[in-house]
Design a protein around this motif. Structure first.
Motif, PDB file in Angstrom:
ATOM      1  N   ALA A  59     -24.715   7.402 -34.934  1.00 26.77           N
ATOM      2  CA  ALA A  59     -23.399   7.979 -34.639  1.00 26.77           C
ATOM      3  C   ALA A  59     -23.157   9.205 -35.505  1.00 26.77           C
ATOM      4  O   ALA A  59     -22.572  10.193 -35.067  1.00 26.77           O
ATOM      5  CB  ALA A  59     -22.311   6.940 -34.875  1.00 26.77           C
ATOM      6  N   CYS A 104     -24.898  12.100 -34.118  1.00 31.18           N
ATOM      7  CA  CYS A 104     -24.131  12.575 -32.957  1.00 31.18           C
ATOM      8  C   CYS A 104     -22.965  13.443 -33.416  1.00 31.18           C
ATOM      9  O   CYS A 104     -22.643  14.456 -32.797  1.00 31.18           O
ATOM     10  CB  CYS A 104     -23.575  11.407 -32.152  1.00 31.18           C
ATOM     11  SG  CYS A 104     -24.787  10.621 -31.127  1.00 31.18           S
ATOM     12  N   PHE A 109     -17.454   9.145 -32.443  1.00 40.62           N
ATOM     13  CA  PHE A 109     -18.578   8.198 -32.409  1.00 40.62           C
ATOM     14  C   PHE A 109     -18.519   7.187 -33.544  1.00 40.62           C
ATOM     15  O   PHE A 109     -18.723   5.989 -33.350  1.00 40.62           O
ATOM     16  CB  PHE A 109     -19.907   8.958 -32.510  1.00 40.62           C
ATOM     17  CG  PHE A 109     -20.149   9.899 -31.375  1.00 40.62           C
ATOM     18  CD1 PHE A 109     -20.488   9.417 -30.130  1.00 40.62           C
ATOM     19  CD2 PHE A 109     -20.033  11.262 -31.559  1.00 40.62           C
ATOM     20  CE1 PHE A 109     -20.712  10.280 -29.080  1.00 40.62           C
ATOM     21  CE2 PHE A 109     -20.252  12.135 -30.513  1.00 40.62           C
ATOM     22  CZ  PHE A 109     -20.590  11.631 -29.271  1.00 40.62           C
ATOM     23  N   VAL A 146     -18.315   3.054 -33.241  1.00 43.06           N
ATOM     24  CA  VAL A 146     -19.343   2.151 -33.772  1.00 43.06           C
ATOM     25  C   VAL A 146     -18.715   1.147 -34.738  1.00 43.06           C
ATOM     26  O   VAL A 146     -18.995  -0.056 -34.683  1.00 43.06           O
ATOM     27  CB  VAL A 146     -20.458   2.970 -34.461  1.00 43.06           C
ATOM     28  CG1 VAL A 146     -21.339   2.084 -35.297  1.00 43.06           C
ATOM     29  CG2 VAL A 146     -21.276   3.687 -33.424  1.00 43.06           C
TER      30      VAL A 146
END
Lengths: 335, 164
Positions: free
Chosen positions: B21, B24, B40, B44
């Motif tokens: 994440a 990202c 993100f 998560v």
């Protein structure tokens, strides 16, 4: 059904005991910790070195994350059509030729200027060194307009230096890390840049608008001599930006009867949002500054601190430009 | 028994998913993609808070928030605070949440994302920012869509509770 329910209870039971302190206790503790961090960072500026060292650790990760787009761009460049490159090459050659001619003129002019300045016994203008850099990525905060560039402290970049591209000023370095630095764009709400109207030499300060990519010229009276299409250039009186760089073009002037001030909207000339290659222009060394100009001790001290860089004393280079606009000079004195 | 056997593996997968994440987040988003980029890291964290509350708690959320603070370069601690509060809300209803249907969970996740954005908005407005308009809340919507996609592809939040 009952067995299933029991099963669930059994499975959840251990989780009950490993939870430790209650969620509320954790919430209170960690919220307090974050608040302390926020105050330490924004009000007391204690965390600069911590942030720098952690950012260095993150740098490889950042490079990794940049790899896909970099590869994509490289591949695009590799497969770009032959004739496009030829065309670009021709254009570049032409512009080099043009610039060479300009440069020759400039050399003569520079010599002449130097000579005239000597005659007038005016201050010498400073030569500045510059570092070419590339924008790595746009800042991730929607509330500010910042970009990260791939040059940092190891490349002798300091906070406060001006960042320009081929078309004009795009911003100022606000934070440096060992291998990268953060540039606040001129369209950011917190950045102010001293400018001068090219047409009549009127001096003012332009502020970023923040929301859309424009600049504002606040606190100018409704009857001020500014027209649509006027070019704003850096005045250089702050000692940060070199004199005469294009900043913005006036696009809109709104005069409302209920306000003594005009609302002046300007559009930046530099490719604030679309260029990748930029130039970081260094601030002339303070020793040189003191040597070449009669700056009082006190003023040079205040330029020494990093945090004061944004609001450099306006008086530093006042003498040579004071003659340009007596009218505007008075206004600034009042401010 | 099975749960215990899975635990070491799970802790690794928590770290791995947070790392993914984070990458990202670090991707060079710009322009419109920046305005719609889902959060993100928070997604998560919410996932693990609901699925494995014994491994992941408010403290983990705080730490992840600090990482985001470092990456975004704003005032240190703002994401940490927002994530902490959001994590508190997601853990306090965690036991009920695993019994909900997937659609209900989707709404709840959306609500959590909006809570974190509101907290961030308050902090940023106090520190001199200017509200950029309602598009500010787009990441919550894209976040819910991402969650929905993940559920479609078989991500099961109540796996522990239903796994018999």
């Amino acid at each position: 059904m009952a067995r299933r329910f029991n099963n669930r209870i059994e499975q959840q039971a251990p989780a009950f005991f490993v939870r430790g302190p209650s969620a509320f206790a954790r919430l209170a503790f960690f919220s307090a910790l974050s608040l302390v961090l926020m105050v330490a960072d924004s009000r007391l500026q204690y965390l600069t070195s911590v942030r720098q060292s952690l950012q260095t650790l993150l740098h490889p990760l950042q490079l990794l994350a940049n790899t896909p787009s970099q590869l994509y761009r490289d591949a695009g460049e590799y497969f770009s059509a032959h004739d496009y490159l030829l065309k670009e090459n021709r254009q570049l050659k032409q512009s080099v030729l043009k610039q060479d001619i300009e440069l020759q003129k400039l050399n003569t002019l520079a010599l002449e200027n130097e000579h005239l300045r000597q005659l007038l016994q005016a201050n010498k203008s400073m030569a500045r060194s510059s570092v070419a850099a590339e924008i790595m990525h746009v800042g991730r905060d929607l509330f500010s307009r910042k970009v990260m560039i791939n040059r940092g402290e190891t490349h002798k970049i300091n906070a406060g230096e001006a960042v320009v591209d081929a078309a004009g000023v795009i911003g100022q370095v606000t934070r440096t890390y060992p291998l990268s630095s953060e540039v606040t764009l001129i369209t950011d709400k917190s950045l102010a840049i001293p400018i001068q109207i090219e047409r009549n030499g009127l001096r003012a300060i332009a502020f970023g608008h923040g929301r859309d990519s424009t600049l504002d010229l606040p606190y100018l009276p409704a009857n001020v001599d500014i027209k649509r299409g006027d070019r704003l250039v850096t005045s250089g009186i702050d000692g940060v930006y070199p004199t005469g760089l294009a900043v913005a073009t006036v696009s809109q002037i709104v005069v409302t009867p209920d306000s003594p001030f005009a609302r002046i909207v300007c559009i930046p000339t530099g490719g604030v949002e679309n260029h990748r290659q930029v130039l970081v222009v260094s601030i002339p060394h303070l020793a040189e500054l003191a040597e070449s100009q009669s700056v009082t001790q006190q003023e040079s001290k205040s330029t020494d601190t990093k945090s004061a860089v944004k609001i450099l004393p306006v008086k530093v280079q006042k003498k040579p430009t004071a003659a340009l606009s007596g009218n505007a000079g008075k206004r600034h004195a009042a401010e | 028994m099975r749960v215990n056997a899975m635990q070491p593996n799970k802790l690794q997968s928590i770290y791995l998913s947070i790392a993914l994440a984070f990458i990202c987040l670090l991707l060079p988003w710009s322009g419109f993609s920046l305005t719609v980029r889902p959060d993100f890291m928070l997604l998560v964290i919410i996932f693990w808070l609901i699925r494995a509350p014994n491994l992941c708690n408010v403290g983990t959320a705080w730490f992840v928030g600090l990482l985001v603070d470092l990456a975004t370069g704003g005032i240190f601690g703002q994401y940490a605070l927002a994530y902490t509060v959001t994590a508190f809300f997601s853990t306090s209803y965690q036991r009920r949440l695993v019994l909900y249907s997937e659609i209900q969970q989707l709404f709840y996740v959306g609500l959590l994302l909006i809570i974190s954005q509101i907290i961030l908005l308050i902090i940023k407005t106090f520190s001199g920012g200017q509200f950029i308009g309602w598009i500010y809340f787009l990441p919550s919507i894209t976040g819910v869509l991402l969650w929905f996609l993940a559920v479609l592809f078989g991500l099961d939040i109540g796996a522990r509770a239903r796994d018999d």
